[in-house]
Design a protein around this motif. Sequence first.
Motif, short mmCIF file in Angstrom:
data_model
loop_
_atom_site.label_atom_id
_atom_site.label_comp_id
_atom_site.label_asym_id
_atom_site.label_seq_id
_atom_site.Cartn_x
_atom_site.Cartn_y
_atom_site.Cartn_z
N ASP A 153 1.03 -1.03 -0.22
CA ASP A 153 -0.04 0.02 0.14
C ASP A 153 1.06 1.33 0.05
O ASP A 153 1.77 1.36 0.90
CB ASP A 153 -0.88 0.02 1.33
N LEU A 154 0.68 2.04 -1.10
CA LEU A 154 1.63 3.28 -1.41
C LEU A 154 1.35 4.21 0.08
O LEU A 154 0.22 4.51 0.65
CB LEU A 154 1.40 4.00 -2.48
N ASP A 155 2.50 4.76 0.40
CA ASP A 155 2.53 5.69 1.90
C ASP A 155 1.84 7.08 1.37
O ASP A 155 2.23 7.50 0.22
CB ASP A 155 3.51 5.72 2.49
N HIS A 156 0.76 7.70 2.03
CA HIS A 156 0.45 9.06 1.90
C HIS A 156 0.21 9.24 0.44
O HIS A 156 0.42 10.36 -0.23
CB HIS A 156 1.49 10.07 2.35
N PHE A 157 -0.53 8.27 -0.22
CA PHE A 157 -0.68 8.36 -1.69
C PHE A 157 -1.68 9.50 -2.03
O PHE A 157 -1.58 10.14 -2.97
CB PHE A 157 -1.22 7.08 -2.39
N LYS A 158 -2.82 9.80 -1.06
CA LYS A 158 -3.59 10.94 -1.12
C LYS A 158 -3.00 12.25 -1.35
O LYS A 158 -3.59 12.99 -2.26
CB LYS A 158 -4.70 10.82 0.06
N ASN A 208 -1.88 12.75 -4.93
CA ASN A 208 -2.84 13.10 -5.76
C ASN A 208 -3.26 14.74 -5.37
O ASN A 208 -3.49 15.47 -6.39
CB ASN A 208 -4.28 12.23 -5.28
N HIS A 217 -4.64 13.97 -10.12
CA HIS A 217 -4.72 12.69 -10.26
C HIS A 217 -3.99 12.10 -11.45
O HIS A 217 -3.56 10.85 -11.39
CB HIS A 217 -6.33 12.60 -10.77
N ASP A 243 -1.77 8.84 -11.22
CA ASP A 243 -1.90 7.43 -12.16
C ASP A 243 -0.44 7.09 -12.62
O ASP A 243 -0.04 5.78 -12.58
CB ASP A 243 -2.65 7.81 -13.45
N LEU A 248 1.40 5.21 -9.92
CA LEU A 248 0.84 3.93 -9.74
C LEU A 248 1.66 2.90 -10.78
O LEU A 248 2.05 1.97 -10.51
CB LEU A 248 -0.50 4.01 -9.94
N ARG A 298 -3.05 -5.69 -8.98
CA ARG A 298 -3.54 -4.67 -8.43
C ARG A 298 -4.92 -5.07 -7.54
O ARG A 298 -5.81 -5.42 -8.35
CB ARG A 298 -3.68 -3.44 -9.31
N GLY A 332 -7.42 0.55 -5.96
CA GLY A 332 -6.81 1.71 -5.45
C GLY A 332 -5.16 1.69 -5.66
O GLY A 332 -4.54 1.27 -6.60
N GLU A 333 -4.58 2.15 -4.31
CA GLU A 333 -3.12 2.00 -4.33
C GLU A 333 -2.60 0.76 -3.78
O GLU A 333 -1.66 0.82 -2.96
CB GLU A 333 -2.57 3.17 -3.78
N LYS A 348 2.07 0.22 8.81
CA LYS A 348 1.45 1.33 8.57
C LYS A 348 1.52 2.28 9.96
O LYS A 348 2.13 3.27 9.95
CB LYS A 348 0.21 1.59 8.06
N ARG A 386 5.14 3.59 8.56
CA ARG A 386 5.19 3.27 7.08
C ARG A 386 6.59 3.05 6.68
O ARG A 386 7.76 3.18 7.27
CB ARG A 386 4.71 4.28 6.38
N1 LIG Z 1 -4.34 8.62 -9.12
C1 LIG Z 1 -5.11 7.71 -8.63
N2 LIG Z 1 -5.57 7.71 -7.47
C2 LIG Z 1 -6.29 6.58 -6.70
C3 LIG Z 1 -6.58 5.66 -7.47
N3 LIG Z 1 -7.38 4.73 -7.02
C4 LIG Z 1 -7.44 5.33 -5.66
N4 LIG Z 1 -6.67 6.49 -5.50
C5 LIG Z 1 -6.32 7.06 -4.51
O1 LIG Z 1 -5.67 6.93 -3.68
C6 LIG Z 1 -5.70 7.47 -2.37
C7 LIG Z 1 -5.76 6.50 -1.28
O2 LIG Z 1 -5.82 7.44 0.00
P1 LIG Z 1 -5.69 6.91 1.46
O3 LIG Z 1 -6.60 5.38 1.50
O4 LIG Z 1 -6.41 7.98 2.25
O5 LIG Z 1 -4.47 6.39 1.83
P2 LIG Z 1 -3.05 7.23 1.83
O6 LIG Z 1 -3.28 8.56 1.45
O7 LIG Z 1 -2.08 6.54 0.80
O8 LIG Z 1 -2.50 6.89 3.21
P3 LIG Z 1 -1.76 5.69 3.94
O9 LIG Z 1 -2.27 4.46 2.96
O10 LIG Z 1 -2.50 5.60 5.17
O11 LIG Z 1 -0.30 6.02 3.79
C8 LIG Z 1 -7.09 8.29 -2.49
O12 LIG Z 1 -7.00 9.78 -2.54
C9 LIG Z 1 -7.65 7.79 -3.48
O13 LIG Z 1 -8.45 8.77 -4.62
C10 LIG Z 1 -6.15 5.67 -8.97
O14 LIG Z 1 -6.49 4.88 -9.68
N5 LIG Z 1 -5.46 6.89 -9.29
#
Ligand SMILES: Nc1nc2c(ncn2[C@@H]2O[C@H](COP(=O)(O)OP(=O)(O)OP(=O)(O)O)[C@@H](O)[C@H]2O)c(=O)[nH]1
Length: 469
Positions: free
Chosen positions: A344-349, A352, A357, A361, A364, A383, A386-387, A460, A464
């Motif tokens: 699971d990618l860290d702080h992926f939100k 974005n 976005h 992508d 990812l 996959r 999500g991430e 996590k 992380r």
């Molecule tokens: N760009 C993009 N974003 C995606 C995709 N699928 C999911 N996401 C985003 O991935 C993010 C996941 O965020 P969170 O689950 O809050 O986790 P995080 O920010 O990685 O934080 P931690 O996992 O706790 O480190 C969300 O913002 C989703 O919108 C995708 O196909 N493309």
Amino acid sequence: MAGTPLLNNWPRSRRVASRALAPLLFAIVVFLACLIGIHTRPVGFLATVWPANAVMLGLLIRMPSAGRLPKWIAGGIAFMAADLLTGSSLVKALILNGANLAGIAAAYGVYMRSPAAQTGLRQPASMLYLLLAAAAGGAVAGVVGGVANPMLFNGSALRGWVFWCATEFANYAAVLPVILAAPDQLRWRQRLQDSKSLRAADIPPVAVLLLSFMVAAWIGGPGAIAFPVPALLWCALVYPVFPTAALTLLFGVWTLGFISAGYVPAHPDDEMMLVSWRLGISLIAVTPIMLACVMQSRNDLLAKLHHLATHDPLTGMLNRKAFCEDAEKSLAGTRQPCAILMFDLDHFKTVNDTFGHATGDKVLVAFAERVRACLRAQDLFGRLGGEEFAALVFDCTKAQAVALADRIRSATREPVILDDGKSLVITTSIGIAMDDPADGRPVGVDGLLARADTMLYRAKSAGRDRSDV
Ligand SMILES: Nc1nc2c(ncn2[C@@H]2O[C@H](COP(=O)(O)OP(=O)(O)OP(=O)(O)O)[C@@H](O)[C@H]2O)c(=O)[nH]1
């Protein structure tokens, strides 16, 4: 089509040598095809096979890249050499080969302007375009043949045109599909490997085809010509286009021999009767090849649909359903210890939210490619959504799984270069679950993923960019 991409992967010196040799090899193949035509003439008029024009046309279509003019010159020399070396006069050789080359040029022009030039024999309409090109080649060669007939054979111009036209058309229709559908070097290797695992289901169609040849020879008469057709259609349903085209060519040659041998009432001196037989046989032969093309396009479509149903469109990796199904099957069939790694990618939100976005992508895709590069070909990677990604690693101890997770974490930390040239560093947390059949009952994929998820949550929570097992 086939030859060019292969050539592009070769070193420069080999490419230059290959380009220089290409016209020579081209001339040798066309020359040999001419000799086959010349040496089948005495067998009887009906048995005449003239594959050289179709061979040259097929090679020109298969190799449309550089060196087209040298190939035309090489082909012309091969035609002339074959005739002159087998006793034709210079004038006769010039006229006959003028007809051959003019016909090839016309057929080439029509075929290369048709959609079939892009798709090859993989579409339902491909054979129709091929027939159109064959008709154009026949019609143009026929003009020269019409002029030649009164001069060389004391016949009428119209009869000369019809005879040449029909003969050319029949030869193109029979031989060209075999050349156009022939696999390239890479596919040959693959086919030879596949042929080691020849399935029992592959044998009946060709066996029935051979049987129908025998029954036709036994019963005889004009109707016997159609006896092999159902078996040919069966071949078209079961085999790819190339073997079907090759078997259909065999049918054409067999039928002409069958007629020449007197199984069917025919008058070898009646040119129009010969024209009728040749056209009839070549048009019967079109049907199985066309069916094979339809099957090919259907199979291509099914493969595309299967890929869409089992792969994630963004990263191209397995989707959750396909990953779980493949993993379940693989685990059931192995006695080796395996590991499931969940990522699971860290702080992926934040990625974005900060970069958009589209950049998310891109990250990812880069991450998926890096993980895949750390795995072996037999390991599964997909996959989950999500991430979140997962890998099933075969024949793997706990220590090896942890070492692999460390390698993947360092690969993930390599900067991702963005479109504007800036770079971005990401990290991943990894949860690992071990499955060792020696430890007792296997827990299955869902159980393993649940365990790996728990470990991922721990990684996590512990800060992380780490793995937990
Ligand atoms: N760009 C993009 N974003 C995606 C995709 N699928 C999911 N996401 C985003 O991935 C993010 C996941 O965020 P969170 O689950 O809050 O986790 P995080 O920010 O990685 O934080 P931690 O996992 O706790 O480190 C969300 O913002 C989703 O919108 C995708 O196909 N493309």
